[in-house]
Design an enzyme around this catalytic site. Sequence first.
Site, short mmCIF file in Angstrom:
data_model
loop_
_atom_site.label_atom_id
_atom_site.label_comp_id
_atom_site.label_asym_id
_atom_site.label_seq_id
_atom_site.Cartn_x
_atom_site.Cartn_y
_atom_site.Cartn_z
CG ASN A 1 -5.23 8.27 -3.22
OD1 ASN A 1 -4.17 7.72 -3.56
ND2 ASN A 1 -5.38 8.84 -2.04
CG HIS B 1 -1.89 1.11 1.28
ND1 HIS B 1 -3.22 0.91 1.62
CD2 HIS B 1 -1.79 2.44 1.03
CE1 HIS B 1 -3.87 2.06 1.57
NE2 HIS B 1 -3.02 3.01 1.23
CG HIS C 1 -0.84 6.98 -1.00
ND1 HIS C 1 -2.06 7.06 -1.63
CD2 HIS C 1 -1.06 6.31 0.16
CE1 HIS C 1 -2.99 6.47 -0.88
NE2 HIS C 1 -2.41 6.01 0.21
CG LEU C 2 4.94 5.69 -5.74
CD1 LEU C 2 5.40 4.93 -6.98
CD2 LEU C 2 6.13 5.99 -4.84
NE ARG C 3 0.31 11.93 -1.84
CZ ARG C 3 -0.72 11.42 -1.18
NH1 ARG C 3 -1.64 10.71 -1.82
NH2 ARG C 3 -0.84 11.61 0.11
CG HIS D 1 -5.22 1.99 5.76
ND1 HIS D 1 -6.56 1.86 5.97
CD2 HIS D 1 -5.08 2.85 4.72
CE1 HIS D 1 -7.20 2.60 5.08
NE2 HIS D 1 -6.33 3.21 4.31
CB ALA E 1 -5.70 12.24 6.59
CG ASP F 1 -1.80 4.66 4.05
OD1 ASP F 1 -1.81 5.13 2.90
OD2 ASP F 1 -2.62 4.97 4.93
CG HIS G 1 -0.71 15.03 2.46
ND1 HIS G 1 -1.67 15.30 1.51
CD2 HIS G 1 -1.05 13.83 2.99
CE1 HIS G 1 -2.54 14.30 1.46
NE2 HIS G 1 -2.18 13.40 2.35
CG HIS H 1 -10.09 4.10 3.19
ND1 HIS H 1 -8.93 4.81 3.41
CD2 HIS H 1 -10.91 4.44 4.22
CE1 HIS H 1 -9.04 5.53 4.51
NE2 HIS H 1 -10.24 5.34 5.01
CE LYS I 1 -7.89 1.59 -0.99
NZ LYS I 1 -6.81 2.49 -0.66
#
Length: 352
Positions: free
Chosen positions: A45, A17, A19-21, A178, A267, A251, A255, A140, A103
């Site tokens: 996302n 899990h 997030h690479l953006r 998560h 978050a 996860d 940010h 989620h 997802k």
Amino acid sequence: MQEEIKSIEIITPDDWHLHLRESPIIESIFPYSFSNYGKAIIMPNLENPIIKFSQAMEYYKKIKSLITSGYKFEPLMTLFLSEETRAIDIYEGAKSGILKAIKFYPEGVTTNSYRGIKDISKMYNLLEKLPDLNIPLLIHGETANSKVDIYDREAYFLEQTVYKLRNKIPELKIVLEHITTKDSVDYILENNINTAATITAHHLILNRNNLFDEGLRPHYFCRPIVKREKHRIAVRKAATSGNSKFFLGTDSAPHFDHNKESSCGCAGIFSAPNALGYIAQIFEEDSALNNLENFISINGAKFYNLSLNSTLSKFTKFKEAIEYPSKIKVGKGLITVFNPGYPLYWKNEILN
Ligand code: NCD
Ligand code: ZN
Ligand code: ZN
């Protein structure tokens, strides 16, 4: 007496899990993942969520182009489930071998989930097609209903939504992402072999007191929110048990600091640079180093029906605390690295 220096070699871990953006963040943060893991499930996302397979393909190419030579990292792509999702995108994706999961975000529950699902029962027809394609559904697992107490949203969602979905399509592979509660741990243990969960490093370390320790700690704010101590202990026991239904999903969710340290802070916890070290340290503290490889390198790949990484990684305990950056610079912005408030002694490297 000199402190014993421990070291172990295990199959290179995966992150189930991540997030690479997008640019410019991805360029700065991705090296922490491709240099430590063999593969990772890449969350869809983005600001413009990845709904079509063509978008996933474009993102896949971008990610691959950023991997420095010498690393074998493989991004495992996902599609964001929305009411507009078309079966053809899932078929094409599965056939290509690039798409590894779908997802499910309840509408509005977390970062960039405004195109998520209001009523999952309307998607059952589509979800029934997934088992034959060996495509799991990643969830989620929190209700987006803001009237439900924030600490109860995971357990509420489990009862209201996951039970029904699980019973309706027993052969569907489901990963509760998560997880943060004893309720979720018990649910996973009681259910069939197609039911598994990812666990983050930060949920093994933090409880809800840490979020308010001497003041508000925006860098400990994530979804699902950290819970009571009894839940942390239950989740930690599940992770360190080596049980094949639980595997690491960091996860890691960067940010910018100015978006987290604000009147309405985002978050997400950015843990890619040190999650593996802290995980090893946790397993050592809990006398469970013999289960580390199951949790971070074996269980996830087996659940997804993928091969184990061909490289080994060495984890070493040092006498001096390991230094890691407290913040990463991205242009003029900063991104804070997860710091649990105590030193790190474990470091890992991929061998050969
Ligand atoms: C994640 C993010 O920022 O993308 N945030 C988080 O708090 N976990 C989204 C998510 O995984 O829910
Ligand atoms: Zn999430
Ligand atoms: Zn996430």
